[in-house]
Design a protein around this motif. Structure first.
Motif, PDB file in Angstrom:
ATOM      1  N   LEU A  44      25.052  -1.729  40.359  1.00 22.81           N
ATOM      2  CA  LEU A  44      25.005  -0.875  39.168  1.00 22.81           C
ATOM      3  C   LEU A  44      23.747  -1.139  38.349  1.00 22.81           C
ATOM      4  N   MET A  45      23.397  -2.455  38.201  1.00 28.73           N
ATOM      5  CA  MET A  45      22.198  -2.811  37.435  1.00 28.73           C
ATOM      6  C   MET A  45      20.960  -2.213  38.074  1.00 28.73           C
ATOM      7  N   TRP A  46      20.904  -2.264  39.397  1.00 26.84           N
ATOM      8  CA  TRP A  46      19.769  -1.680  40.115  1.00 26.84           C
ATOM      9  C   TRP A  46      19.677  -0.179  39.821  1.00 26.84           C
ATOM     10  N   MET A  47      20.852   0.487  39.768  1.00 26.11           N
ATOM     11  CA  MET A  47      20.875   1.922  39.499  1.00 26.11           C
ATOM     12  C   MET A  47      20.310   2.199  38.106  1.00 26.11           C
ATOM     13  N   PHE A  48      20.739   1.395  37.108  1.00 24.83           N
ATOM     14  CA  PHE A  48      20.264   1.649  35.750  1.00 24.83           C
ATOM     15  C   PHE A  48      18.788   1.291  35.607  1.00 24.83           C
ATOM     16  N   LEU A  49      18.331   0.220  36.287  1.00 29.12           N
ATOM     17  CA  LEU A  49      16.928  -0.191  36.157  1.00 29.12           C
ATOM     18  C   LEU A  49      15.999   0.837  36.781  1.00 29.12           C
ATOM     19  N   SER A  50      16.408   1.431  37.917  1.00 27.10           N
ATOM     20  CA  SER A  50      15.520   2.406  38.544  1.00 27.10           C
ATOM     21  C   SER A  50      15.756   3.816  37.995  1.00 27.10           C
ATOM     22  N   GLU A  51      16.738   3.965  37.098  1.00 24.27           N
ATOM     23  CA  GLU A  51      17.022   5.233  36.404  1.00 24.27           C
ATOM     24  C   GLU A  51      17.210   6.412  37.349  1.00 24.27           C
ATOM     25  N   SER A  52      17.810   6.161  38.504  1.00 20.37           N
ATOM     26  CA  SER A  52      18.195   7.285  39.358  1.00 20.37           C
ATOM     27  C   SER A  52      19.658   7.079  39.728  1.00 20.37           C
ATOM     28  N   TYR A  53      20.517   7.968  39.221  1.00 14.93           N
ATOM     29  CA  TYR A  53      21.944   7.731  39.338  1.00 14.93           C
ATOM     30  C   TYR A  53      22.501   8.524  40.520  1.00 14.93           C
ATOM     31  N   SER A  57      20.371   5.159  45.646  1.00 12.25           N
ATOM     32  CA  SER A  57      19.919   4.004  44.860  1.00 12.25           C
ATOM     33  C   SER A  57      21.050   2.992  44.692  1.00 12.25           C
TER      34      SER A  57
END
Lengths: 120, 158
Positions: free
Chosen positions: B13-22, B26
């Protein structure tokens, strides 16, 4: 390899899966008619029908994916539920038959039934 | 084991928020990165690395599919052979498995494998009664079930 060749290969795979699935379901039907008692009939109806249905559903899944690019999760779920429910229903039918006193068919007429011996 | 799964999901989930592609790709990238991190740090986290157990589940599924295919070929042979040259009977199989979940798995596996069908379970859950298509090779069937299925189920659940 050209694109039409790859499509042809997938078509052959789908055809083979559908034919194999239908063949196993057909064999299960013949088995239910031919086998002598309820337990052997359960053997035929649970095992062969499970693989037959799985084959047909996998064939349909590949067909939808290649032709229409649809990933159909319902078909995979269908396989999972058939695999989960078939053995349980076979177990219950077999147990019910045994409780109501159906005897095991044997070729030489001698009963080999350790469950009946242990129940007494 | 639950701790590791939650950690892995949080990293994804953190990776999803950091790369801002939901979207799903991702999330999958984050999940793989989380699994690699957990694998590298496996000596500092309690319990064994949880993907080992997932691998054992996959092995059990492969074993199961193989046996299902073999049992179907055997049944089809019996269906089309003229005459009845099998000799059915019910035999008892003592089992070491304890919990309801393990016994349910074992009976399902037995029912979908060559020549055997579970018929009943004794009241104290330690003997399974199995209907065999050919009672002649009863010893071999007991040994095969003990060696392959019981071992594989124990590896997954214990």
């Amino acid at each position: 390899m050209t694109e039409s060749m790859i499509e042809g290969i997938f078509d052959i795979i789908v055809i083979v899966l559908l034919i194999v699935g239908t063949f196993f379901i057909f064999s299960a039907t013949i088995g239910v008619i031919r086998f002598p008692d309820i337990y052997t009939r359960l053997h035929a109806s649970t095992k062969a029908a499970t693989l037959g249905i799985s084959g047909i559903l996998i064939g349909a899944f590949i067909f939808l994916f290649v032709e229409h690019e649809i990933v159909s999760g319902k078909l995979i779920l269908g396989i999972v539920f058939v695999l989960l429910t078939a053995p349980v229903s076979a177990h219950m039918i077999g147990r019910a038959a045994h409780s109501s006193g159906v005897e095991v068919w044997t070729k030489d007429g001698e009963q080999r039934d350790e469950y009946a011996n242990d129940k007494q | 084991m639950p701790l590791q799964i939650i950690l892995n999901l949080i990293i994804a989930l953190m990776w999803m928020f950091l790369s801002e592609s939901y979207n799903f790709p991702s999330f999958l990238t984050g999940f793989i990165i989380g699994a690699i991190l957990l694998f590298l740090l496996r000596r500092f986290i309690p319990d064994a690395f949880y993907l080992y157990r997932v691998w054992k589940v996959i092995k059990l599924i492969i074993l199961f599919s193989k046996e299902l295919l073999l049992s179907n070929i055997e049944i089809v042979k019996w269906v089309y052979k003229p005459g009845r040259d099998y000799n059915p009977g019910i035999f008892a199989l003592p089992t070491d498995l304890k919990s309801n979940w393990e016994i349910t798995m074992l009976t399902s596996l037995i029912s979908l494998t060559p020549g055997t069908l579970s018929v009943a379970i004794s009241d104290n859950n330690d003997v399974l009664y199995i209907h065999a298509m050919d009672i002649g090779d009863k010893e071999e069937a007991i040994r095969a079930i003990k060696d392959t299925f019981e071992k594989a189920i124990k590896e997954v659940t214990r």
